[in-house]
Design an enzyme around this catalytic site. Structure first.
Site, mmCIF file in Angstrom:
data_model
loop_
_atom_site.group_PDB
_atom_site.id
_atom_site.type_symbol
_atom_site.label_atom_id
_atom_site.label_comp_id
_atom_site.label_asym_id
_atom_site.label_seq_id
_atom_site.Cartn_x
_atom_site.Cartn_y
_atom_site.Cartn_z
ATOM 1 N N CYS A 27 3.180 -9.059 0.296
ATOM 2 C CA CYS A 27 2.482 -9.493 -0.918
ATOM 3 C C CYS A 27 2.745 -8.433 -1.985
ATOM 4 O O CYS A 27 3.787 -7.778 -1.973
ATOM 5 C CB CYS A 27 0.994 -9.704 -0.645
ATOM 6 S SG CYS A 27 0.131 -8.251 -0.026
ATOM 7 N N MET A 28 1.818 -8.212 -2.902
ATOM 8 C CA MET A 28 2.081 -7.293 -4.004
ATOM 9 C C MET A 28 2.099 -5.834 -3.566
ATOM 10 O O MET A 28 2.777 -5.002 -4.165
ATOM 11 C CB MET A 28 1.029 -7.481 -5.098
ATOM 12 C CG MET A 28 1.138 -8.799 -5.821
ATOM 13 S SD MET A 28 -0.098 -8.976 -7.114
ATOM 14 C CE MET A 28 0.460 -7.754 -8.301
#
Length: 454
Positions: A27-28
């Site tokens: 993810c980020m």
């Protein structure tokens, strides 16, 4: 060899080697690794890898390395493991992984927690687009507030580009929802198209005109979930020879009609109750509501459930034009920044200072996970003082009725998205959270012996 490759090699070593990895995603800020046998992972060793800011044990092993770095580490790990990003290996060992996953779920997750994680999985892939589009819209609105003619070509183009994802958000959410619940993604997309289709306004059902967008994303989530559930049920008794025709046909007809008759009205009431209720809480509760909401948000981030609030933010924006909840919750990250700065000033631990130096820049920009998992949470007490600092800033934002026009960012990055040109008001709230997070931590939140745990 790059730093990211070194991190990937160390991760591979301490998760049990490439034979123990079935999937790599990210993810980020986190590399997400699915393991055949989670028991082979050396959690202590993973935490000590230079560049790793924290490790979370869940359905997947989540290794926090920070934004920007995460893409490169995930790519390097995939190369080492012989996998494509997101690819799943199936070789007869899945029963071990599935059994272990079931044990983890039974031990760690409640139905509510699982639901919020599902919602998070639906919206996490959309965050880069929401961030980019939100900032573009923010810049365009900032220019309009500064007096630029709205008919200027470059401003019209910015608004067109920035508004694209929001115009089609129902389709994307429907697609991801059906996919997350094991259905055919395009059928979920059809649910999103239906809910927001402008042509609904021209149709009367039971004597009343239908309302495009009624129930918003809540209606899309429910309808797309129904698509997945009905599709599975229909497929269970449809012969394989006609499955490709009959199953989607019957599913779409049943779910779309049921959506118009029941799902949209139900979701409409739910949407109204949540948005009106939250607005009333912030309007009436004021200082107390803002403090409680901001002060308790970091624990949600800690367990990864904060993405479950995304549809609520989107509904607030659709119904009210902005979300007053986001600036309040954004103070959680600011309080953590203040707490980390206090630790940096007080500690002599070189490793801890290096972690803070690496994580503070993105912390100011609203990405708080590196500080959360690398600094405040492992230290313990600074996590509490960060929450206290956030509560003070959240109280200020609630009293000043600050709101945001978009979502996906917080910290300093949220400034262009602040509604009603209250940019300075929001910034003052950030400074308040920085200051009180710093002071609370400096006064009674950190002692040097705590750094021995890092």
């Amino acid at each position: 060899m790059t730093r990211e490759q070194q991190i990937a090699i160390s991760i591979l070593q301490y998760v049990g080697g490439k034979e123990n990895i079935t999937r790599v995603a990210h993810c980020m800020t986190r590399v997400r690794v699915s393991l055949r046998d989670p028991g082979k992972a050396n959690m202590d060793a993973l935490t000590q890898i230079e560049g790793v800011m924290g490790v979370i044990e869940d359905e997947t092993l989540q290794i926090v390395v920070g934004p920007g770095v995460v893409n490169k580490v995930a790519a390097a790990l995939c190369e080492l493991a012989g996998l494509e990003l997101g690819e799943v290996i199936e070789d007869g060992m899945e029963d071990i992984a599935e059994r272990t996953k079931a044990e983890v779920k039974a031990r760690q997750q409640t139905p509510l927690k699982r639901l919020l994680r599902k919602i998070g999985s639906i919206f996490i892939p959309l965050i880069p687009g929401l961030v980019a589009s939100g900032i573009i819209n923010g810049i365009a609105n900032f220019a309009k507030n500064a007096g630029v003619d709205p008919q200027t070509t470059w401003l019209q183009l910015l608004l067109l580009i920035g508004g694209g994802i929001f115009a089609s958000l129902g389709v994307l959410v429907g697609y991801n929802t059906a996919k997350e619940f094991g259905g055919t993604p395009v059928l979920g997309a059809i649910a999103g198209i239906l809910v927001f289709n402008p042509a609904l306004a021209d149709i009367k059902l039971f004597g009343e005109a239908l309302t495009p967008g009624r129930g918003g994303l809540f209606a899309v989530l429910l309808a797309a979930w129904l698509m997945a559930a009905v599709e599975k049920r229909v497929r269970s008794f449809v012969p394989n020879t006609v499955d490709i025709i009959v199953t989607p046909l019957v599913t779409v007809l049943i779910v779309c009609l049921f959506t118009l008759i029941a799902v949209q009205p139900l979701a409409g009431w739910l949407s109204l109750a949540i948005t009106s209720g939250l607005k009333a809480v912030l309007d009436i509760g004021g200082v107390v509501a803002g403090a409680v909401l901001a002060g308790t948000f970091l624990p949600l981030v800690m367990v990864g459930l904060h993405h479950g609030l995304t549809p609520i933010h989107m509904e607030l924006i659709q119904k009210l034009g902005s979300t007053p909840l986001l600036p309040v919750l954004a103070m959680a990250g600011a309080g953590q920044v203040g707490a980390a700065m206090a630790v940096y000033v007080k500690t002599k631990n070189k490793r801890l200072r290096n972690i803070i130096k690496g994580a503070l820049p993105v912390g100011f920009l609203g990405i708080g996970e590196p500080l959360l998992y690398g600094v405040t949470l492992p230290l313990g007490r600074p996590f509490v003082t960060a929450c206290l600092g956030a509560a003070v800033g959240g109280a200020f934002q609630a009293v000043m009725k600050t709101a945001a026009l978009g979502i996906g960012v917080s910290g300093l990055s949220l400034i262009p998205l602040i509604a009603d040109a209250k940019y300075m008001t929001y910034f003052i709230g950030l400074v308040i959270s920085y200051a009180f997070g710093f002071l609370f931590t400096y006064w009674f939140g950190f002692k040097e012996e705590m750094a021995e745990n890092i």
